[in-house]
Design a protein around this motif. Structure first.
Motif, PDB file in Angstrom:
ATOM      1  N   VAL A 243       0.860  -1.186   0.000  1.00  0.00           N
ATOM      2  CA  VAL A 243       0.000   0.000   0.000  1.00  0.00           C
ATOM      3  C   VAL A 243       0.894   1.232   0.000  1.00  0.00           C
ATOM      4  CG1 VAL A 243      -1.800   1.273   1.222  1.00  0.00           C
ATOM      5  CG2 VAL A 243      -1.786  -1.237   1.251  1.00  0.00           C
ATOM      6  N   PRO A 244       0.768   2.091  -1.015  1.00  0.00           N
ATOM      7  CA  PRO A 244       1.593   3.315  -1.049  1.00  0.00           C
ATOM      8  C   PRO A 244       1.317   4.204   0.152  1.00  0.00           C
ATOM      9  CG  PRO A 244       0.521   2.902  -3.171  1.00  0.00           C
ATOM     10  CD  PRO A 244      -0.095   1.970  -2.194  1.00  0.00           C
ATOM     11  N   GLU A 245       2.353   4.948   0.542  1.00  0.00           N
ATOM     12  CA  GLU A 245       2.177   5.873   1.656  1.00  0.00           C
ATOM     13  C   GLU A 245       1.231   7.008   1.265  1.00  0.00           C
ATOM     14  OE1 GLU A 245       5.905   7.265   3.002  1.00  0.00           O
ATOM     15  OE2 GLU A 245       6.675   5.262   3.515  1.00  0.00           O
ATOM     16  N   ASN A 246       0.568   7.556   2.267  1.00  0.00           N
ATOM     17  CA  ASN A 246      -0.369   8.666   2.078  1.00  0.00           C
ATOM     18  C   ASN A 246      -1.485   8.310   1.096  1.00  0.00           C
ATOM     19  OD1 ASN A 246       1.287  10.242   3.778  1.00  0.00           O
ATOM     20  ND2 ASN A 246       2.588  10.820   2.005  1.00  0.00           N
ATOM     21  N   GLN A 247      -1.882   7.047   1.093  1.00  0.00           N
ATOM     22  CA  GLN A 247      -2.942   6.612   0.191  1.00  0.00           C
ATOM     23  C   GLN A 247      -4.292   7.009   0.787  1.00  0.00           C
ATOM     24  OE1 GLN A 247      -2.650   5.161  -2.828  1.00  0.00           O
ATOM     25  NE2 GLN A 247      -4.863   5.358  -3.012  1.00  0.00           N
ATOM     26  N   SER A 248      -5.082   7.780   0.053  1.00  0.00           N
ATOM     27  CA  SER A 248      -6.370   8.248   0.567  1.00  0.00           C
ATOM     28  C   SER A 248      -7.548   7.497  -0.033  1.00  0.00           C
ATOM     29  CB  SER A 248      -6.523   9.753   0.290  1.00  0.00           C
ATOM     30  OG  SER A 248      -6.461  10.000  -1.113  1.00  0.00           O
ATOM     31  N   GLU A 249      -7.347   6.812  -1.148  1.00  0.00           N
ATOM     32  CA  GLU A 249      -8.441   6.097  -1.796  1.00  0.00           C
ATOM     33  C   GLU A 249      -8.340   4.595  -1.519  1.00  0.00           C
ATOM     34  OE1 GLU A 249      -8.367   6.952  -5.905  1.00  0.00           O
ATOM     35  OE2 GLU A 249      -8.725   9.101  -5.665  1.00  0.00           O
ATOM     36  N   ILE A 250      -9.478   3.943  -1.658  1.00  0.00           N
ATOM     37  CA  ILE A 250      -9.518   2.502  -1.445  1.00  0.00           C
ATOM     38  C   ILE A 250      -8.874   1.797  -2.634  1.00  0.00           C
ATOM     39  CG2 ILE A 250     -11.020   0.491  -1.191  1.00  0.00           C
ATOM     40  CD1 ILE A 250     -13.040   2.295   0.176  1.00  0.00           C
ATOM     41  N   ILE A 251      -7.994   0.842  -2.319  1.00  0.00           N
ATOM     42  CA  ILE A 251      -7.321   0.070  -3.364  1.00  0.00           C
ATOM     43  C   ILE A 251      -7.717  -1.397  -3.214  1.00  0.00           C
ATOM     44  CG2 ILE A 251      -5.089  -0.757  -4.230  1.00  0.00           C
ATOM     45  CD1 ILE A 251      -3.872   1.887  -3.481  1.00  0.00           C
ATOM     46  N   THR A 252      -8.068  -2.013  -4.311  1.00  0.00           N
ATOM     47  CA  THR A 252      -8.403  -3.442  -4.306  1.00  0.00           C
ATOM     48  C   THR A 252      -7.252  -4.219  -4.935  1.00  0.00           C
ATOM     49  OG1 THR A 252     -10.760  -2.942  -4.535  1.00  0.00           O
ATOM     50  CG2 THR A 252     -10.041  -5.191  -5.081  1.00  0.00           C
ATOM     51  N   TRP A 253      -6.736  -5.163  -4.150  1.00  0.00           N
ATOM     52  CA  TRP A 253      -5.647  -5.993  -4.664  1.00  0.00           C
ATOM     53  C   TRP A 253      -6.223  -7.276  -5.244  1.00  0.00           C
ATOM     54  CZ3 TRP A 253      -3.753 -10.911  -3.364  1.00  0.00           C
ATOM     55  CH2 TRP A 253      -2.514 -11.235  -3.972  1.00  0.00           C
ATOM     56  N   THR A 254      -5.832  -7.618  -6.449  1.00  0.00           N
ATOM     57  CA  THR A 254      -6.291  -8.864  -7.080  1.00  0.00           C
ATOM     58  C   THR A 254      -5.080  -9.729  -7.376  1.00  0.00           C
ATOM     59  OG1 THR A 254      -6.185  -7.846  -9.278  1.00  0.00           O
ATOM     60  CG2 THR A 254      -8.312  -7.797  -8.120  1.00  0.00           C
ATOM     61  N   GLY A 255      -5.249 -11.021  -7.233  1.00  0.00           N
ATOM     62  CA  GLY A 255      -4.169 -11.957  -7.482  1.00  0.00           C
ATOM     63  C   GLY A 255      -3.875 -12.075  -8.972  1.00  0.00           C
ATOM     64  N   ALA A 256      -2.773 -12.724  -9.245  1.00  0.00           N
ATOM     65  CA  ALA A 256      -2.370 -12.932 -10.636  1.00  0.00           C
ATOM     66  C   ALA A 256      -3.367 -13.848 -11.337  1.00  0.00           C
ATOM     67  CB  ALA A 256      -0.970 -13.536 -10.691  1.00  0.00           C
ATOM     68  N   GLU A 257      -3.619 -13.562 -12.612  1.00  0.00           N
ATOM     69  CA  GLU A 257      -4.569 -14.381 -13.369  1.00  0.00           C
ATOM     70  C   GLU A 257      -3.987 -15.739 -13.718  1.00  0.00           C
ATOM     71  OE1 GLU A 257      -5.810 -12.247 -16.779  1.00  0.00           O
ATOM     72  OE2 GLU A 257      -6.852 -10.672 -15.651  1.00  0.00           O
ATOM     73  N   HIS A 258      -2.697 -15.821 -13.859  1.00  0.00           N
ATOM     74  CA  HIS A 258      -2.083 -17.091 -14.248  1.00  0.00           C
ATOM     75  C   HIS A 258      -0.758 -17.263 -13.501  1.00  0.00           C
ATOM     76  CE1 HIS A 258      -0.898 -20.495 -16.735  1.00  0.00           C
ATOM     77  NE2 HIS A 258       0.296 -19.917 -16.881  1.00  0.00           N
ATOM     78  N   ILE A 259      -0.589 -18.403 -12.853  1.00  0.00           N
ATOM     79  CA  ILE A 259       0.647 -18.712 -12.131  1.00  0.00           C
ATOM     80  C   ILE A 259       1.065 -20.134 -12.497  1.00  0.00           C
ATOM     81  CG2 ILE A 259       1.738 -19.027  -9.876  1.00  0.00           C
ATOM     82  CD1 ILE A 259      -0.153 -17.032  -8.701  1.00  0.00           C
ATOM     83  N   ASP A 260       2.299 -20.290 -12.895  1.00  0.00           N
ATOM     84  CA  ASP A 260       2.830 -21.626 -13.136  1.00  0.00           C
ATOM     85  C   ASP A 260       3.119 -22.292 -11.791  1.00  0.00           C
ATOM     86  OD1 ASP A 260       2.752 -21.362 -15.896  1.00  0.00           O
ATOM     87  OD2 ASP A 260       4.752 -20.437 -15.983  1.00  0.00           O
TER      88      ASP A 260
END
Length: 386
Positions: A335-352
């Motif tokens: 999470v970046p510093e001084n982040q004021s907005e909501i951030i949604t983290w999504t996983g990778a679409e493809h992983i070997d």
């Protein structure tokens, strides 16, 4: 009509070597005030314990001398055969005991008889597997004059503790006053055997030593697994912990299964290289990406069979692990510093990924039969009308 009720005094679960006690009651249910009431008479009644063995034709090859013989006895014969009509063969039976001869019951009258018999210490345990079955029953046979024999079967469960094979009750002179109405020697022997069994189980299963295992695959270290003991009683929980913080390879998910391996002894296998039969009793699945540590708890069902071995089959317990790991590093969300907005983290679409498995043998012993009786689905009382 006569109602016959058989009730196991202490419940339907016993240790091999214990004494089984059953109260058998015979009742003329008609009221003395009924116009059709009359006395009822039984010629005799007898009781006997037997263990019935059944093998799967596709997995077990029995020698010709051990093949089960077809039961050809007619139902109107007067010979008392407790396993009449049962599948398989009778591999253990106790001597039959006569409960009474020529019993007359007036309307509304009930008479009860007590049956007691010791189970052999070398008896196989109750078991219903994919290859073989060992089933115990107490059979009460009774007959009216010129009528076929009626059989009342009372199933029960036998647990085997190998450490009791050489059990010999201590010969002690008891100073306490004796009760002339009780079979004290039988009570003392049963009490000492059960006390010895409970003491052995507590001693063996209470030992705790840290067992630590490195989890790794061809690409590197995944983590460590810790477990504090490898010997359990049925009814206990198998608890283990994982530490992924020191791993080089990311673990995406893992599963742990509590399983039994049922294997037929080599001399009795139907085919060469015959695989073992695997049964799963409990499972735990968890996604663990970016997880530093995790744990699981798997209960050993009280209804399951502890590990054992006979001349035909053996049963062993194990923990089966399956791991899914990533071939490439997976960055943790930041999470970046001084982040004021909501951030949604999504996983990778493809992983070997890579997958691998591991088996850890454990030992499972019986528990106190009194505890197993409380949760047994088998009722202690059975009845028929004749």
């Amino acid at each position: 009509m006569i109602e016959v009720v058989a009730k196991l005094v202490r419940g339907p679960v016993f240790l091999a070597g214990e004494s089984l006690e059953c109260v058998v009651s015979f009742t003329n249910p008609l009221s003395a005030l009924s116009t059709s009431a009359s006395s009822e008479t039984l010629a005799w009644a007898s009781a006997q314990i037997h263990c019935q063995f059944h093998a799967s034709d596709s997995r077990v090859q029995l020698p010709a001398s051990e093949e089960p013989r077809q039961d050809v006895q007619a139902e109107n014969e007067t010979v008392f055969i407790p396993n009449r009509g049962e599948r398989g063969q009778c591999i253990l039976s106790t001597p039959p005991k006569i409960l009474f001869c020529d019993l007359r019951l007036d309307p509304g009258e009930t008479k009860s008889y007590s049956y007691s018999e010791s189970l052999p210490l070398s008896a196989p345990p109750s078991f219903r597997g994919q290859s073989v079955k060992y089933v115990y029953k107490l059979t009460i046979g009774c007959q009216r004059v010129n009528c076929p024999i009626q059989l009342l079967r009372v199933p029960f469960r036998v647990l085997l503790l190998h450490a009791l094979q050489g059990f010999q009750p201590l010969q002690e002179d008891e100073v306490a006053p004796s009760n002339p109405f009780l079979d004290e020697e039988m009570c003392k022997k049963d009490s000492r055997l059960l006390d010895s069994a409970v003491e052995i189980l507590m001693t063996v299963t209470s030992r705790r030593t840290l067992h630590q295992y490195n989890i790794s695959n061809a690409r590197g270290r995944v983590g460590t697994f810790c477990i504090f003991k490898t010997v359990y009683k049925i009814g206990e929980d198998v608890i283990g912990t994982f530490n992924f913080s020191d791993g080089e390879i990311p673990c995406l998910q893992y599963s742990v299964s509590l399983q039994t391996e049922e294997s037929v002894q080599e001399d009795y296998r139907r085919t060469r290289g015959q695989p073992v039969s695997i049964s799963t009793h409990a499972q735990h699945h968890e996604s663990c990406l970016h997880t530093a540590s995790s744990h699981f708890s798997l209960p050993v069902p009280l209804s399951s069979c502890p590990g054992f071995s006979t001349n035909i089959v053996s049963l062993k317990w194990r923990l089966h692990f399956e791991f899914v790991t990533s071939r490439e590093p997976v960055e943790a969300p930041t999470v970046p510093e001084n982040q004021s907005e909501i951030i949604t983290w999504t996983g990778a679409e493809h992983i070997d990924v890579d997958t691998f498995s591991w088996d850890l043998p454990i030992k499972v012993l019986p528990t106190n039969p009194l505890l197993a009786s409380y949760v047994s689905p088998v009722p202690s009382s059975h009845s028929i009308s004749i």
